[in-house]
Write a protein that holds these residues in place. Structure first.
Motif, short mmCIF file in Angstrom:
data_model
loop_
_atom_site.label_atom_id
_atom_site.label_comp_id
_atom_site.label_asym_id
_atom_site.label_seq_id
_atom_site.Cartn_x
_atom_site.Cartn_y
_atom_site.Cartn_z
N PRO A 226 21.08 47.52 46.78
CA PRO A 226 22.50 47.70 47.13
C PRO A 226 23.32 46.47 46.78
CG PRO A 226 21.19 47.30 49.10
CD PRO A 226 20.22 47.45 47.97
N SER A 227 24.45 46.68 46.14
CA SER A 227 25.36 45.59 45.79
C SER A 227 26.69 46.19 45.36
CB SER A 227 24.77 44.73 44.67
OG SER A 227 25.71 43.78 44.23
N LEU A 228 27.76 45.45 45.62
CA LEU A 228 29.08 45.85 45.14
C LEU A 228 29.47 45.13 43.87
CD1 LEU A 228 31.04 45.78 48.54
CD2 LEU A 228 29.89 47.71 47.47
N ASN A 229 28.58 44.29 43.34
CA ASN A 229 28.96 43.37 42.26
C ASN A 229 28.14 43.55 40.99
OD1 ASN A 229 30.99 42.10 43.70
ND2 ASN A 229 29.60 40.63 44.61
N TYR A 230 27.67 44.74 40.68
CA TYR A 230 26.96 44.93 39.41
C TYR A 230 27.94 44.75 38.26
CZ TYR A 230 22.63 46.68 41.47
OH TYR A 230 21.45 46.79 42.14
N LYS A 231 27.56 43.94 37.30
CA LYS A 231 28.44 43.67 36.17
C LYS A 231 27.64 43.22 34.96
CE LYS A 231 32.20 40.60 34.68
NZ LYS A 231 33.08 39.47 35.05
N SER A 232 28.06 43.65 33.79
CA SER A 232 27.45 43.21 32.54
C SER A 232 28.50 43.34 31.44
CB SER A 232 26.22 44.05 32.20
OG SER A 232 25.61 43.59 31.00
N THR A 233 28.32 42.58 30.37
CA THR A 233 29.24 42.63 29.24
C THR A 233 28.46 42.88 27.96
OG1 THR A 233 30.73 41.07 30.34
CG2 THR A 233 31.05 41.40 27.99
N VAL A 234 28.90 43.87 27.20
CA VAL A 234 28.26 44.24 25.94
C VAL A 234 29.24 43.94 24.81
CG1 VAL A 234 27.31 46.13 24.58
CG2 VAL A 234 26.85 46.01 27.03
N ALA A 235 28.75 43.29 23.75
CA ALA A 235 29.59 42.95 22.60
C ALA A 235 29.24 43.84 21.42
CB ALA A 235 29.41 41.48 22.22
N MET A 236 30.30 44.35 20.76
CA MET A 236 30.14 45.13 19.53
C MET A 236 31.00 44.44 18.48
SD MET A 236 31.23 49.09 18.70
CE MET A 236 29.93 49.86 19.65
N GLY A 237 30.38 43.49 17.75
CA GLY A 237 31.17 42.68 16.83
C GLY A 237 32.12 41.81 17.62
N ARG A 238 33.42 41.89 17.31
CA ARG A 238 34.40 41.10 18.02
C ARG A 238 34.92 41.80 19.27
NH1 ARG A 238 40.09 41.93 16.49
NH2 ARG A 238 40.30 43.88 15.36
N TYR A 239 34.45 42.99 19.53
CA TYR A 239 34.89 43.73 20.70
C TYR A 239 33.93 43.50 21.86
CZ TYR A 239 38.12 46.23 17.64
OH TYR A 239 39.11 46.54 16.77
N ARG A 240 34.49 43.37 23.06
CA ARG A 240 33.68 43.17 24.26
C ARG A 240 34.01 44.24 25.27
NH1 ARG A 240 35.23 39.23 27.03
NH2 ARG A 240 33.31 38.44 27.92
N LEU A 241 32.99 44.80 25.88
CA LEU A 241 33.16 45.84 26.88
C LEU A 241 32.47 45.40 28.16
CD1 LEU A 241 33.92 48.64 27.89
CD2 LEU A 241 31.88 49.53 26.78
#
Length: 488
Positions: A226-241
């Protein structure tokens, strides 16, 4: 070689006219092939995405007679800051031998590049043309209908998962090849679920998109704690999601509202910008507080962070804000609740709060969110409801604190915002009429949130979440209308 001349006698006679005499000069020379030849003489890299790299090979062949020593080849240094780079150093080549050189091009900006790579031997110089064009990709990525700048995968039960679809359209005039990479800080990198996969698993990780075509990426959010803070960042070339999610032990939950921050103008709907601005939500360090008056702010903050990380359901404290008054509560000058950034074409959820809930009328307002997880196991899922009530020690505040919805249903996947509005003017008037020496500048109202139904880990049919509504520094807020009425 033809030569044209006028006889000197004619010049001396003052008669330069007439046709000149034509003479011929024969030149004898020897044309020798260079000892080292290059194939091709021009390296054409074509269009390369800015930030990407492309490597081409250059073949050198030694044409020196077999009875001669090896030929030494040296490369002159390219321009400073050149996007072209020679990856391997030249060396001696034996007669009839070959050498392969690798030349790399890295596009930096959108423009055309032309340079010359010079290779020298003892008796000749080879000039190899280098040509490339840096181009930028134009993608349209549909993922964020709330314009928060990230994809929120929603709320899941511990041990379950949810899938979201990300649509990527290539608006460029060329093929876009991609490889998804993780762009998380070192402390967050490599976090895996118990199954060995990332908490946010986006597939396919490698692929290409033809010009004008569209592909779908599938993001699976799996949470085993359990957590309210799941986060990750995925990069596709110069784009970040940026990907976010929450995990709960029980199906029904209460979470604090989105924090209020100064935000840049909303991102275009369905678009990922390639900026690296921080997520405004990450600036919030106190999403909610455990109630403990005997500890200082530092200790309180530590408890808040721990509870938020564990997704706990301790007593929640919600401090109401006013659009008037102190700097900490001023909502002008670009301070906008995140709820106002809902896109025009997105359908508001049932029970959602009016985006204009922070009106400048001197009243104190705040929002909490109640919800129900989408459950994969149909045997666990069940409908639920919530009910808010004033505690016995807070009934005196009932006429001053308005609650938008005291009760309601919570079905699987629902998110419902409940608005609290405290009228400081009426409270001060009531205090004055009752003969109180001075109205309290800070008020705490205890609310009981009763959650019924839904799946619970311990099998209980009902859960109680204490909620304290806090109004601070009413005198400092400068409610001129309320104070005027009180003086009158």
């Amino acid at each position: 070689l033809p030569l044209y001349a006028v006889p000197a006698a004619r010049l001396d006679a003052g008669d330069p006219g007439g046709a000149p005499e034509r003479l011929y000069l024969r030149v004898d020379t020897c044309a020798m092939a260079p000892k080292v030849q290059a194939f091709p003489r021009i390296l054409e890299f074509g269009q390369v995405l800015c930030g990407s790299r492309k490597v081409l090979s250059l073949e050198l062949k030694c044409r020196a007679p077999s009875n001669t020593p090896p030929v030494s080849v040296n490369a002159l240094t390219l321009d400073v800051g050149s996007p072209f780079r020679l990856l391997n150093a030249p060396r001696k080549i034996k007669p009839n031998g070959n050498l392969t050189l690798l030349v790399e091009f890295t596009a930096k900006v959108e423009r055309k590049y032309k340079e010359v790579l010079e290779l020298q031997t003892s008796d000749s110089k080879l000039c190899i043309g280098l040509s490339a064009q840096g181009v930028t990709s134009e993608l349209e990525i549909t993922h964020d209908t709330m314009q928060l700048g990230y994809l929120h995968c929603g709320d899941v039960l511990q041990g379950e998962s949810v899938e979201k679809v990300i649509q990527v359209a290539n608006k460029s005039s060329f093929l876009f090849g991609y490889r998804l990479t993780r762009d998380d800080p070192p402390k967050d990198a490599g976090e895996k679920t118990l199954g060995g996969r990332p908490e946010f698993d986006v597939v396919p990780e490698v692929g290409s998109i033809q010009s004008g075509e569209q592909v779908e990426l599938k993001c699976t959010f799996t949470a085993d704690r359990p957590s309210l803070n799941y986060k990750s960042t995925v990069a596709m070339g110069r784009y970040r999601l940026t990907l976010k999610g929450r995990c709960h032990v029980n199906q029904l939950f209460v979470i604090p509202p989105h924090p209020i921050h100064k935000l840049a103008p909303p991102m275009p709907v369905h678009t990922i910008n390639d900026t690296r601005l921080p997520d405004p939500c990450d600036a919030d360090v106190r999403p909610f507080a455990f109630l403990d008056d005997d500890v200082d702010d530092a200790e309180d903050a530590k408890k808040d962070a721990k509870a938020n990380e564990e997704g706990g359901e301790g007593p929640l404290a919600l401090e109401l804000k006013t659009a008037k008054g102190g700097q900490s509560r001023r909502l002008s000058d670009g301070v906008t609740p995140l709820s106002t950034l809902r896109s025009a074409d997105s359908k508001a959820s049932e029970g959602s709060v009016d985006p204009e809930w922070m009106r400048d009328d001197g009243k104190y307002r705040g929002v909490i969110t109640l919800g129900s997880c989408s459950v994969q196991d149909s045997s666990k899922s069940s409908s639920g409801s919530y009910e808010l009530s004033f505690s016995q020690d807070s009934t005196e505040y009932q006429e001053h604190l308005q609650i938008s919805e005291m009760s309601g249903a919570l079905n699987a996947g629902d998110l419902k915002e409940v608005l609290f509005t405290f009228d400081a003017s009426s409270y001060k008037e009531a205090q004055a009429k009752s003969g109180s020496a001075a109205a309290n500048s800070s008020v705490r109202v205890n609310i009981t949130c009763k959650l019924k139904g839904g799946y619970t880990k311990d099998g209980s049919a009902e859960r109680i979440v204490p909620l304290s509504i806090i109004i601070k520094d009413m005198d400092e807020a400068g409610d001129s209308r309320g104070m005027a009425q009180l003086a009158h």
